[in-house]
Design an enzyme around this catalytic site. Structure first.
Site, mmCIF file in Angstrom:
data_model
loop_
_atom_site.group_PDB
_atom_site.id
_atom_site.type_symbol
_atom_site.label_atom_id
_atom_site.label_comp_id
_atom_site.label_asym_id
_atom_site.label_seq_id
_atom_site.Cartn_x
_atom_site.Cartn_y
_atom_site.Cartn_z
ATOM 1 N N HIS B 158 0.822 -1.203 0.000
ATOM 2 C CA HIS B 158 0.000 0.000 0.000
ATOM 3 C C HIS B 158 0.859 1.257 0.000
ATOM 4 O O HIS B 158 1.891 1.318 0.658
ATOM 5 C CB HIS B 158 -0.939 0.004 1.219
ATOM 6 N N HIS B 159 0.386 2.232 -0.739
ATOM 7 C CA HIS B 159 1.103 3.499 -0.852
ATOM 8 C C HIS B 159 1.245 4.182 0.510
ATOM 9 O O HIS B 159 2.144 4.991 0.724
ATOM 10 C CB HIS B 159 0.362 4.393 -1.846
#
Lengths: 478, 478
Positions: B158-159
C-alpha cells in the site's frame, strides 16, 4: 476541431450501455447498499469435474475457446449498476450489451502439487475479493492443474442478481444427465426455452419494485408487523435460551477460508431412517457435532447450545406453482452442550418440528414478514458497534439446498461435486451450506479467514460426527 | 461460567496486536482516506527470475518453504490500520506482531500455455483488487508455471506504507550481485544493518506527523503559497497549451491491465548521445511516439500535444544527504501532434530543460510546495464530477526510477526483469513507469482495464518508436 471520441470509435461502441431498468427493487439494491469490503455480498459455487474418458491434452483449451465464442448469455449476466458508486439513493440497473467476456471468464491454474487443498486455498482467495461494480456482477474461473486430472469451475455472482439457491439452480440448469450431450450452455448461459419464457432473474423477487415495497410496508405496518413479531417471539420461546455469543459471532474481515467435502447421501439416509427423523435433522446433527468438536478445540464452547438459522421451504401443498419461493427461517437448537450424539439428534429433531409447526400455522403474509425480519438484520449489521454490543439472533446459518438427483454432466465431463460458497454477514463468521448431488451430499463451509482458524478441521469433525451418529443409532437398534 | 475466549486460547494469542504508533502522518493516511474500490492505492512490482543452473524439480517448493520459515521481516510489513473502517478522522497504525504469513505470501501458478501473456493477465488481475485493511497492507505472489522455466514474484504494497520508488528500492535491497549468495532476505525482509539503523519506513515522510503538517501549513500560508502558485503558473506558461482532455483522462474503474517489456539501455544511450539529449528525454520520446500511435489507432489523438507529469530528482549538489528526497514534478510537452520523431525529441528536450531550469531557481520551500500542489490533487479526484468537468493538469505520469546497475541475483536466481506497476489516479487511466536494470530498461505499463483497451499494443508502439528515433538520429548524422 477533431472529436476526441468519434461515434465510430470501435471501443466507444463496444462499451455501449443501454439503461433499461430504471430502478432495482429494494430487495436487490439492499445487497449493494450494505456491501463493504468487510462484507462482500456475492454467492459462490465450486464445481468439480472429471474429464471425459476420451479427453485429449487440449481438452480444456478447446473448452475455454468454445465458451468464449458462445453468444449464449442470460440477461441477468449483463446487468450492472448504472452508477457504480454507492449513493444513499436509488440504484438503477443498466444492461451491458457488449461486456468483456475475457474479464468475467477467467483461466486459472493451481500451484504444485495441485491437491484439493490448493484448490480450496484459491477458492477462499477469490471468494474474499469484491466484484467490480463497473461491470456485470459476476466472475467465473475455469481452473486447471489438479494433480488427479480433474478440473474445476469457481463461480461468483452478486447477491443483488441471484441468491445462493437461485445461483445453484442456475448452474444446475447448465448441466445435463446425458454424458453424450456436448451442447451444454456456458455457466453464464441458459438452455433455449421452447415456450419462449422470459429469461430474467432466476426467481422473481418477493417484492418487485421500490414503490411497491414502500406501499406494501406502509400498508401492513404496524398491525401486521405486530402479529409477525408476536409469532416470531413465540417461535423463539420454543428454544431453551437465546443464542450465546461465541467466537463465531464477532465483527468479520473481508478475507475468506473455504472448505468442501462430499458425504454419501445413503449414510445420512440410513441414520435418518433408523432414528425416525428427517435427513436434514441428521445433517444438522452432523453440523452440531462438528461445531462442538471445533469449539472445544478452540477452547470456546459456550455453556448454552448454539442456535442455527435454517432456511426451509414452506411451500404449501394447496398453493401450486404460483406461490413462488416461500422460504421460512427456522431457528434450530443445535444442542451443542450435550455430549451424547443421539441426545443432540433428538433435540434437533424436536426443535425443527416445533418450528415447522409454528410456520404451518402462519398466514402467507406472516411468513413473509418473518422472513423480512431476518432479512432486515442485514441492514443494521454494518453499523459500527452493533455486532459487539448485541447478542446474535442465531450463531450461524446452516442451509441445505436441493440439488440434482442424478449423476450430471457438463459437455461430457462428469460432475463430481458442487460446493456452495456463501455470503457471511457481520457477526456471522461461519456458514455451512450443502447441496444434494446424485448419491452425495456436497458440503461447502465458508469462514471469515481472520475469525475462524483451521477451518479445514470442521471437515474432519463432520466426518467424525456422522460416524458417531451411525454408531449411536445402531447401538439404539441393537 | 466458562469464559468464551480464554487468554490461553492459541488463536487469540496469535492475533495479538500491539498499537504502537498512535497516528499516521497525513502524507500516509491520505492514501487510505482517498482509496476507493475504483482507485486502489497500492504500488506493485513484477520480478522475473531465471532459476539457478543446478535447480532441481523441487527448487520453488523448497524456496517457498524457506521463505515461510524465515523470521526476517521489516517493521513496515507488520503495520496495519488500527481501525480498518474508513473514518473521516485520524487514522492510526497498529503493529501486527504475529501476522499470518501464509495469507500475505501466496503461491500461484499460470494457466497453460504459461507465456508472459498469461503472467501479465494475472498481474493485472492482482493489481486491480484491494488490500485487506484488517491486515498488514501487502501481498506477495510466488508464481510458477512459466513455460520457459523461469519464475516470477508479484509484490503489492500500500502506498500508505511505501511509495513506488521506495518499494522498488526495498526490493532491490533484497537482491545481491553475487549469484553464490544464497542468504538473500525474503521480499518482506531486510539485510541486517551493521550500524543498527532504524528499520522503519523506507524513506522518511517530508512531513512527519499530523500536528506538524498542520503547523507547517498554517505557518507558510498564504504568503508562501502565493509564491509557489506563481512559480507553478510560470512553469505552465513554458508549455504551448494546457493538457488536452483525452480518452486517458476519464473516470476510471477498479480493474487493471498490465503490460511489461525490457529494452536495451545501450540503444537508448546511443540515441541520446547522437542527439545530444538526456537518456530520459529519449525515454519520453519513446513514450510520446507510442502514445501517438496508440491514440491514432483508437481514433483519439488530440490536436494539442499530450502533457506528461515527470517526477525528477532535484537534489542539489550543495545539499548533501540531509536533504532527503527532493522530488519535483515537471510537466513535459510530449509533442504528440508532430509527425517527425526528431522534432518530437527536440521539443521534449526543450520542455524538460525549461522545467528543470525553473526548479533550479526555486527555494527548497517552493519546491516542496510545488510537489504539494501536485499531491493535493489526490484529495479532490474522488469528488464525483471533478474529473468530468475539469481539464486535466496533465495527461499521464511517466516515471523513470533508477534501478540496479549490475546483473542482480536473488538466492542464486538471476533477475531478468523488474517491472513497476503503479497507482492510477482518477482521470489518469494510464501510467508508464520504468526502471533501469543492469543492461536494460524495464517498462511497466499500468492501465485502467475499462478505459485503455489493447494495452499490450503500447509495447509494440514503444518498440517502433525506439526504432524510429534510431533511424531519425542516424539520418541526422549522415
Amino acid at each position: 476541431m477533431r472529436k476526441l471520441w468519434h461515434p465510430a470509435c470501435p471501443h466507444a461502441a463496444a462499451r455501449k450501455v443501454v439503461p433499461t431498468m430504471p430502478f432495482m427493487p429494494v430487495t436487490d439494491s439492499m445487497f449493494l447498499l450494505v456491501e463493504t469490503r468487510e462484507h462482500p455480498m456475492h454467492v459462490g459455487g465450486l464445481q468439480l469435474f472429471k474429464k471425459p474418458e476420451d479427453a485429449g491434452p487440449d481438452y480444456l483449451r478447446d473448452l475455454r475457446r468454445k465458451l468464449l465464442d458462445s453468444d449464449n448469455m442470460r440477461d441477468v449476466f449483463r446487468r450492472r449498476p448504472a452508477r457504480p458508486v454507492n449513493t444513499a439513493g436509488h440504484i438503477a440497473w443498466a444492461t451491458d450489451n457488449d461486456l468483456e467476456l475475457d474479464y468475467h471468464f477467467r483461466h486459472s491454474a493451481l500451484p504444485q502439487p495441485g491437491r484439493i487443498r490448493e484448490l480450496l486455498e484459491l477458492t477462499g482467495r477469490w471468494h474474499g475479493t469484491l466484484l467490480d461494480r463497473h461491470r456485470p456482477l459476476w466472475e467465473i474461473h475455469l481452473v486447471e492443474g489438479l494433480q488427479d486430472g480433474r478440473f474445476a469451475i469457481y463461480s461468483k455472482i452478486h447477491h443483488a442478481l441471484m441468491d445462493g439457491v437461485s445461483a445453484l439452480r442456475h448452474l444446475q440448469g447448465t448441466l445435463s444427465d446425458d454424458p453424450a450431450d456436448l451442447d451444454c450452455p456456458p455457466p453464464w448461459g441458459s438452455r433455449p426455452k421452447p415456450d419462449g419464457g422470459r429469461d430474467g432473474k432466476a426467481s422473481p423477487s418477493i417484492l418487485s419494485t421500490f414503490g411497491k415495497t414502500v406501499n406494501q410496508l406502509a400498508g401492513i405496518a404496524p398491525a401486521a408487523m405486530k402479529v409477525a413479531r408476536e409469532a416470531f417471539q413465540e417461535h423463539t420461546l420454543t428454544l431453551p435460551a437465546q443464542a450465546p455469543k461465541t467466537m463465531l459471532n464477532v465483527p468479520i474481515g473481508g478475507a475468506r477460508r473455504f472448505a468442501a467435502q462430499s458425504w454419501s447421501l445413503d449414510r445420512v439416509r440410513k441414520v435418518a431412517t433408523a432414528a425416525g427423523v428427517s435427513r436434514n435433522d441428521v445433517v444438522l446433527a452432523m453440523c452440531s457435532g462438528a461445531l462442538r468438536d471445533y469449539l472445544i478445540e478452540q477452547n470456546a464452547l459456550p455453556d448454552a447450545p448454539l442456535i442455527a438459522m435454517v432456511p426451509v421451504s414452506l411451500r404449501r401443498k394447496d398453493s401450486g406453482d404460483a406461490a413462488g419461493n416461500n422460504i421460512g427461517a427456522l431457528l434450530c437448537n443445535l444442542a451443542t452442550q450435550l455430549t451424547d450424539p443421539a441426545a443432540r439428534l433428538a433435540t434437533i429433531n424436536a426443535s425443527m418440528r416445533n418450528g415447522k409447526k409454528l410456520f404451518s400455522e402462519l398466514t402467507p403474509l406472516q411468513t413473509l414478514l418473518l422472513s423480512g425480519i431476518n432479512v432486515a438484520q442485514l441492514g443494521v449489521s454494518p453499523i459500527p458497534g452493533f455486532v459487539n454490543n448485541t447478542k446474535p439472533p442465531f450463531n450461524l446459518v446452516i442451509s441445505n439446498v436441493p440439488g440434482p438427483r442424478k449423476q450430471m454432466y457438463w459437455n461430457g465431463a462428469s460432475l463430481d461435486g458442487i460446493y456452495p460458497a456463501s455470503v457471511l454477514l457481520d457477526g456471522q463468521a461461519l456458514n455451512i451450506t450443502l447441496t444434494s448431488n446424485g448419491d452425495n451430499l456436497d458440503f461447502g463451509v465458508t469462514g471469515c479467514r481472520r475469525s475462524v482458524p483451521h477451518l479445514q478441521r470442521i471437515l474432519t469433525h463432520l466426518d467424525t460426527a456422522l460416524a458417531e451418529l451411525e454408531h449411536a443409532v445402531s447401538l439404539g437398534r441393537s
